[in-house]
Design a protein around this motif. Structure first.
Motif, PDB file in Angstrom:
ATOM      1  N   CYS A 190      66.836  56.310  88.127  1.00  0.00           N
ATOM      2  CA  CYS A 190      65.565  56.942  87.774  1.00  0.00           C
ATOM      3  C   CYS A 190      65.608  57.490  86.350  1.00  0.00           C
ATOM      4  O   CYS A 190      64.662  57.324  85.581  1.00  0.00           O
ATOM      5  N   ASP A 191      66.709  58.139  85.982  1.00  0.00           N
ATOM      6  CA  ASP A 191      66.825  58.712  84.639  1.00  0.00           C
ATOM      7  C   ASP A 191      66.699  57.631  83.573  1.00  0.00           C
ATOM      8  O   ASP A 191      66.011  57.818  82.564  1.00  0.00           O
ATOM      9  N   SER A 192      67.374  56.496  83.784  1.00  0.00           N
ATOM     10  CA  SER A 192      67.330  55.421  82.795  1.00  0.00           C
ATOM     11  C   SER A 192      65.940  54.809  82.708  1.00  0.00           C
ATOM     12  O   SER A 192      65.443  54.498  81.611  1.00  0.00           O
ATOM     13  N   ALA A 193      65.289  54.635  83.854  1.00  0.00           N
ATOM     14  CA  ALA A 193      63.935  54.066  83.861  1.00  0.00           C
ATOM     15  C   ALA A 193      62.959  54.962  83.109  1.00  0.00           C
ATOM     16  O   ALA A 193      62.159  54.495  82.286  1.00  0.00           O
ATOM     17  N   ILE A 194      63.041  56.251  83.371  1.00  0.00           N
ATOM     18  CA  ILE A 194      62.128  57.184  82.700  1.00  0.00           C
ATOM     19  C   ILE A 194      62.417  57.233  81.209  1.00  0.00           C
ATOM     20  O   ILE A 194      61.486  57.279  80.384  1.00  0.00           O
ATOM     21  N   ARG A 195      63.681  57.168  80.836  1.00  0.00           N
ATOM     22  CA  ARG A 195      64.005  57.144  79.407  1.00  0.00           C
ATOM     23  C   ARG A 195      63.381  55.923  78.731  1.00  0.00           C
ATOM     24  O   ARG A 195      62.795  56.040  77.644  1.00  0.00           O
ATOM     25  N   LEU A 196      63.497  54.771  79.368  1.00  0.00           N
ATOM     26  CA  LEU A 196      62.924  53.548  78.805  1.00  0.00           C
ATOM     27  C   LEU A 196      61.403  53.670  78.677  1.00  0.00           C
ATOM     28  O   LEU A 196      60.826  53.327  77.634  1.00  0.00           O
ATOM     29  N   LEU A 197      60.745  54.149  79.700  1.00  0.00           N
ATOM     30  CA  LEU A 197      59.292  54.289  79.667  1.00  0.00           C
ATOM     31  C   LEU A 197      58.854  55.270  78.580  1.00  0.00           C
ATOM     32  O   LEU A 197      57.877  55.021  77.857  1.00  0.00           O
ATOM     33  N   ARG A 198      59.568  56.352  78.455  1.00  0.00           N
ATOM     34  CA  ARG A 198      59.210  57.350  77.438  1.00  0.00           C
ATOM     35  C   ARG A 198      59.471  56.846  76.032  1.00  0.00           C
ATOM     36  O   ARG A 198      58.656  57.050  75.123  1.00  0.00           O
ATOM     37  N   GLU A 199      60.596  56.173  75.843  1.00  0.00           N
ATOM     38  CA  GLU A 199      60.930  55.706  74.496  1.00  0.00           C
ATOM     39  C   GLU A 199      60.055  54.525  74.081  1.00  0.00           C
ATOM     40  O   GLU A 199      59.749  54.373  72.896  1.00  0.00           O
ATOM     41  N   ALA A 200      59.647  53.696  75.024  1.00  0.00           N
ATOM     42  CA  ALA A 200      58.714  52.615  74.691  1.00  0.00           C
ATOM     43  C   ALA A 200      57.360  53.199  74.293  1.00  0.00           C
ATOM     44  O   ALA A 200      56.665  52.652  73.431  1.00  0.00           O
ATOM     45  N   ASP A 201      56.973  54.276  74.943  1.00  0.00           N
ATOM     46  CA  ASP A 201      55.782  55.047  74.567  1.00  0.00           C
ATOM     47  C   ASP A 201      54.539  54.162  74.467  1.00  0.00           C
ATOM     48  O   ASP A 201      53.820  54.170  73.481  1.00  0.00           O
TER      49      ASP A 201
ATOM     50  N   ALA B  66      51.091  53.136  76.747  1.00  0.00           N
ATOM     51  CA  ALA B  66      50.265  53.393  77.928  1.00  0.00           C
ATOM     52  C   ALA B  66      50.092  52.140  78.772  1.00  0.00           C
ATOM     53  O   ALA B  66      49.703  52.229  79.943  1.00  0.00           O
ATOM     54  N   ASN B  67      50.400  50.974  78.188  1.00  0.00           N
ATOM     55  CA  ASN B  67      50.252  49.714  78.923  1.00  0.00           C
ATOM     56  C   ASN B  67      51.547  49.262  79.584  1.00  0.00           C
ATOM     57  O   ASN B  67      51.621  48.176  80.134  1.00  0.00           O
ATOM     58  N   LEU B  68      52.572  50.108  79.540  1.00  0.00           N
ATOM     59  CA  LEU B  68      53.840  49.810  80.211  1.00  0.00           C
ATOM     60  C   LEU B  68      53.966  50.708  81.426  1.00  0.00           C
ATOM     61  O   LEU B  68      53.902  51.934  81.319  1.00  0.00           O
ATOM     62  N   ARG B  69      54.145  50.097  82.582  1.00  0.00           N
ATOM     63  CA  ARG B  69      54.215  50.814  83.845  1.00  0.00           C
ATOM     64  C   ARG B  69      55.521  50.439  84.554  1.00  0.00           C
ATOM     65  O   ARG B  69      56.353  49.729  84.005  1.00  0.00           O
ATOM     66  N   THR B  70      55.679  50.904  85.771  1.00  0.00           N
ATOM     67  CA  THR B  70      56.846  50.507  86.554  1.00  0.00           C
ATOM     68  C   THR B  70      56.451  50.264  87.998  1.00  0.00           C
ATOM     69  O   THR B  70      55.461  50.803  88.488  1.00  0.00           O
ATOM     70  N   LEU B  71      57.227  49.421  88.657  1.00  0.00           N
ATOM     71  CA  LEU B  71      57.150  49.268  90.093  1.00  0.00           C
ATOM     72  C   LEU B  71      58.198  50.199  90.702  1.00  0.00           C
ATOM     73  O   LEU B  71      58.927  50.885  89.997  1.00  0.00           O
ATOM     74  N   TRP B  72      58.260  50.219  92.002  1.00  0.00           N
ATOM     75  CA  TRP B  72      59.285  51.008  92.687  1.00  0.00           C
ATOM     76  C   TRP B  72      59.631  50.337  93.998  1.00  0.00           C
ATOM     77  O   TRP B  72      58.772  49.730  94.657  1.00  0.00           O
ATOM     78  N   GLN B  73      60.920  50.426  94.358  1.00  0.00           N
ATOM     79  CA  GLN B  73      61.387  49.985  95.665  1.00  0.00           C
ATOM     80  C   GLN B  73      62.578  50.854  96.036  1.00  0.00           C
ATOM     81  O   GLN B  73      63.213  51.451  95.151  1.00  0.00           O
ATOM     82  N   PRO B  74      62.898  50.970  97.306  1.00  0.00           N
ATOM     83  CA  PRO B  74      63.998  51.851  97.719  1.00  0.00           C
ATOM     84  C   PRO B  74      65.338  51.364  97.174  1.00  0.00           C
ATOM     85  O   PRO B  74      65.740  50.231  97.431  1.00  0.00           O
TER      86      PRO B  74
ATOM     87  N   GLU C 134      63.136  60.051  93.507  1.00  0.00           N
ATOM     88  CA  GLU C 134      62.959  59.068  92.434  1.00  0.00           C
ATOM     89  C   GLU C 134      61.510  58.596  92.361  1.00  0.00           C
ATOM     90  O   GLU C 134      60.935  58.497  91.271  1.00  0.00           O
ATOM     91  N   LEU C 135      60.927  58.309  93.506  1.00  0.00           N
ATOM     92  CA  LEU C 135      59.539  57.860  93.546  1.00  0.00           C
ATOM     93  C   LEU C 135      58.616  58.915  92.934  1.00  0.00           C
ATOM     94  O   LEU C 135      57.717  58.589  92.147  1.00  0.00           O
ATOM     95  N   THR C 136      58.844  60.141  93.279  1.00  0.00           N
ATOM     96  CA  THR C 136      58.020  61.226  92.748  1.00  0.00           C
ATOM     97  C   THR C 136      58.167  61.346  91.239  1.00  0.00           C
ATOM     98  O   THR C 136      57.187  61.536  90.512  1.00  0.00           O
ATOM     99  N   ARG C 137      59.381  61.183  90.753  1.00  0.00           N
ATOM    100  CA  ARG C 137      59.624  61.339  89.313  1.00  0.00           C
ATOM    101  C   ARG C 137      59.022  60.207  88.486  1.00  0.00           C
ATOM    102  O   ARG C 137      58.576  60.434  87.363  1.00  0.00           O
ATOM    103  N   VAL C 138      59.021  58.984  89.029  1.00  0.00           N
ATOM    104  CA  VAL C 138      58.435  57.861  88.271  1.00  0.00           C
ATOM    105  C   VAL C 138      56.943  57.702  88.529  1.00  0.00           C
ATOM    106  O   VAL C 138      56.298  56.851  87.923  1.00  0.00           O
ATOM    107  N   SER C 139      56.385  58.524  89.393  1.00  0.00           N
ATOM    108  CA  SER C 139      54.990  58.351  89.796  1.00  0.00           C
ATOM    109  C   SER C 139      53.983  58.371  88.642  1.00  0.00           C
ATOM    110  O   SER C 139      52.946  57.702  88.747  1.00  0.00           O
ATOM    111  N   PRO C 140      54.213  59.088  87.535  1.00  0.00           N
ATOM    112  CA  PRO C 140      53.234  59.017  86.442  1.00  0.00           C
ATOM    113  C   PRO C 140      53.066  57.610  85.859  1.00  0.00           C
ATOM    114  O   PRO C 140      52.038  57.317  85.242  1.00  0.00           O
TER     115      PRO C 140
END
Length: 260
Positions: free
Chosen positions: A147-158, A160-168, A180-186
């Motif tokens: 989760c930490d790495s995914a959020i870092r990538l999303l934030r650094e790419a910066d 609005a047209n980049l999103r993520t999927l989620w799976q367990p 993890e789901l809650t943290r990537v929910s934005p």
């Protein structure tokens, strides 16, 4: 409060032709299909994508996304993002799934992260011109393996047209997965839904209690989100019908407020 919908990843039945995948999804009463780029809608094959789109529409279903196998930052792939985008446009897909490289986050140095991040930003902006969002596959051995790495990538790419999927994620508890789901929910576009125990595929109904927690969290988000079934036990069409029934009951109970 958002709306929950259901769907199917076409790669769940790689051996079946698109018409049969559509028939199964419709028989199961699902809402949408994510078409895979490896077999059913090959990258760059506009005709195959258009045919899959036609079959989907005629069955009263929607195309939720294009599941590409494009890996950000990786050289020597047999197709480019332009091929991926062409197929997504022909499908009428609102979202494209891509992979965040081919290295685990623990093995990625800053140069690799910068490379993947820069391309994530580039493809997101390229797809934006077609009205399509780009979503990261949430998966092991990529920069979304934690989760930490995914959020870092999303934030650094910066973008609005980049999103993520989620799976367990394998190896985590239900509570850790929910966190993890809650943290990537934005950044969440939709989720891939299945139930495994110790690496073994199990009927989705066995995981209903766990998935109720995940889907309740997803429903808290504004807008519409899909839970897309995959990895059915034994790749059996009959298991899909059973799993879809369990998923739809769960969604219905959450929507009606009968689960407290």
């Amino acid at each position: 409060m958002g709306v929950l919908r259901t769907g199917l990843l076409s790669i769940t039945f790689r051996s079946l032709p698109p018409a049969e995948v559509v028939r199964l999804a419709a028989e199961a009463g699902l809402d949408a299909i994510e078409w895979g780029g490896d077999v059913h809608a090959p990258h760059g094959d506009r005709a195959a994508a258009a045919e899959a789109a036609r079959l989907t529409r005629e069955a009263g279903l929607t195309v939720r996304g294009y599941g590409s196998y494009y890996r950000l930052g990786v050289e020597g792939q047999p197709f480019g993002f332009e091929d991926v985008l062409a197929s997504a446009v022909a499908l009428g897909a609102p979202a494209i799934r891509v992979w965040a490289g081919n290295r685990a986050s623990a093995e990625a140095d800053d140069a690799w992260r910068e490379r993947v991040t820069a391309e994530a930003r580039r493809v997101a902006e390229t797809a934006k011109a077609e009205g399509i969002v780009v979503c990261l596959e949430y998966h092991a051995n990529t920069l979304t393996d934690t989760c930490d790495s995914a959020i870092r990538l999303l934030r650094e790419a910066d973008s609005a047209n980049l999103r993520t999927l989620w799976q367990p994620a394998i190896g985590l508890s239900a509570a850790e997965r929910l966190d993890e789901l809650t943290r990537v929910s934005p950044w969440l576009e939709y989720v891939h839904a299945y139930y495994w125990v110790d690496g073994e595929r199990r009927p989705f109904a066995e995981g209903a209690e766990e998935w109720e927690r995940y889907l309740r969290a997803v429903r808290e988000l504004p807008g519409e989100r899909h839970a897309m079934l995959e990895f059915v036990r034994d790749d059996a069409p009959g298991q899909l019908l059973e799993d879809a029934g369990a998923l739809k009951r769960l969604v219905r109970d959450i929507e009606c407020g009968s689960i407290e």
